[in-house]
Motif scaffolding. Structure first.
Motif: not given
Length: 403
Positions: A187, A230, A234, A245
């Protein structure tokens, strides 16, 4: 969003297995460490800060270093238990620990998770064995990938960092690294350009002409490719070198960048609390001696003027994609925000900065030139060192290179 009333707590573990040639952080190699003494000393330093901040809650904890994955999990558990007892945790508290991806340290991940760590920041640095040898890392690519898999099983949240703009690195080679990094589905990524920091072995090599980094044009291409790749995957850049994220940003480091109160415990740790700048003694042995004398490791505790606080908030906040709230900056300053609005309008015409009625932010085009923009915009701001790396601790905030 981070709650501005919550505290962020940084705990520094200064020991490493070896000193990386690019590292200028407060890390040390020691043959032995008296674990019982260190646990007691960190708990004492923690208690000192707790006595000065009653009635607050802790929203995030960050174990940095050094290599805090070398800490015994029992020490981590003791520090988290003490933190809960002193302050109490805010709902959804984020507890991050930096880790090296050696197999020995990865074997501790389950125990660290059981101790309360819910987020790990893994120092992979590269997926290329030659680059890892150049960077002085103790692991190889296969070991790093295995540690990442172990981390993803053990922790709810995982980030890892990579270093780019290495000597002779091409744009195509870095894009291949990025493709591989994004495929793991984590993430959060911290992606830093290599810079030559004073006092490091790389500084000696560079001064002798044995180490040459990519030129500014290639460095710019690498930076722009990083942002584009990137974002397309997302994980847009929410800070100059940090990508996540939406909702997965490092809440601990957002406290620094949004200029909230944070406490620094352990050798060399810096803090900002209640308008004071704090700094612990840097050398581990000196810090331990101070604990024995005073029950805390503070070396200095300085009151910041309103102007200094406003400048620091600007220098930190303009690193963020969201920018800064000018009303808050003015309130910190006790009057007008320390912003050169003539420079802002000039940079706005160039598309490098965006000025809204109550907010100021650096644009995507301006992010590449942040080092040059900050001293133009912030009155009396220190001029950052030249180079393409954007460290998360320009104010000596007790942060490390990962987030």
């Amino acid at each position: 969003m981070t709650d501005p009333d919550n505290l962020a707590l940084y705990i520094h573990w200064p020991f490493c297995v070896r000193k990386c040639p690019y590292c200028d952080f407060n890390s040390h190699v020691r043959e032995t460490v008296d674990q019982d003494r260190w646990r007691a000393a960190l708990l004492a330093d923690l208690a000192h800060e707790a006595a000065l901040t009653p009635g607050r809650r802790v929203g995030s904890v960050f174990f940095g270093g050094g290599t805090p994955s070398l800490m015994p999990p029992a020490t981590v558990a003791a520090l988290l238990d003490a933190t809960a007892a002193h302050w109490g945790f805010a709902p959804g508290v984020e507890i991050t620990l930096e880790a090296n991806p050696s197999s020995v340290e990865a074997a501790r991940f389950a125990d660290l998770a059981a101790a309360g760590v819910n987020r790990v920041s893994l120092g992979l640095q590269s997926f290329d064995d030659a680059a890892l040898r150049f960077l002085g890392r103790a692991h190889d690519a296969a070991e790093g990938i295995a540690a990442l898999a172990t981390a993803q099983r053990a922790f709810a949240r995982v980030s890892f960092d990579l270093i780019y703009a290495l000597p002779d690195q091409t744009l195509a080679a870095w894009e291949a690294q990025l493709t591989r990094a994004l495929a793991f589905g984590t993430e959060h990524l911290s992606l830093y350009q290599l810079t030559i920091e004073p006092g490091t072995r790389f500084a000696t090599e560079a001064a002798a002409g044995r180490l040459v980094l990519p030129d500014s044009d290639l460095a710019a291409d690498l930076f722009e490719a990083t942002r584009a790749r990137t974002a397309a995957a997302g994980l847009p850049a929410y800070e100059t070198s940090n990508h996540a994220r939406p909702g997965a940003e490092s809440r601990h480091n957002l406290t620094y960048w949004r200029y909230g109160d944070y406490l620094g415990v352990g050798p060399g740790a810096h803090g900002r609390r209640g308008g004071f700048a704090t700094q612990r003694r840097r050398k581990p042995e000196n810090w331990l001696d101070a604990i024995d004398r005073n029950s805390h490791g503070l070396e200095r505790e300085d009151a910041l003027t309103p102007h200094e606080r406003a400048e620091e908030a600007l220098l930190m906040g303009l690193r963020l994609a969201e920018g800064v709230d000018l009303r808050r900056i003015a309130a910190l300053a006790g009057g007008e925000a320390p912003v050169d609005f003539d420079a802002v309008r000039r940079l706005e015409q160039l598309g490098l900065i965006a000025l809204m009625p109550d907010r100021l932010r650096v644009t995507e085009a301006g992010a590449l030139l942040l080092d040059a923009i900050l001293p133009e915009v912030v009155t009396d701001a220190p001029v950052p060192p030249a180079g393409g790396d954007y460290r998360p601790n320009p104010l000596g905030a007790g942060l490390t290179t990962t987030a």
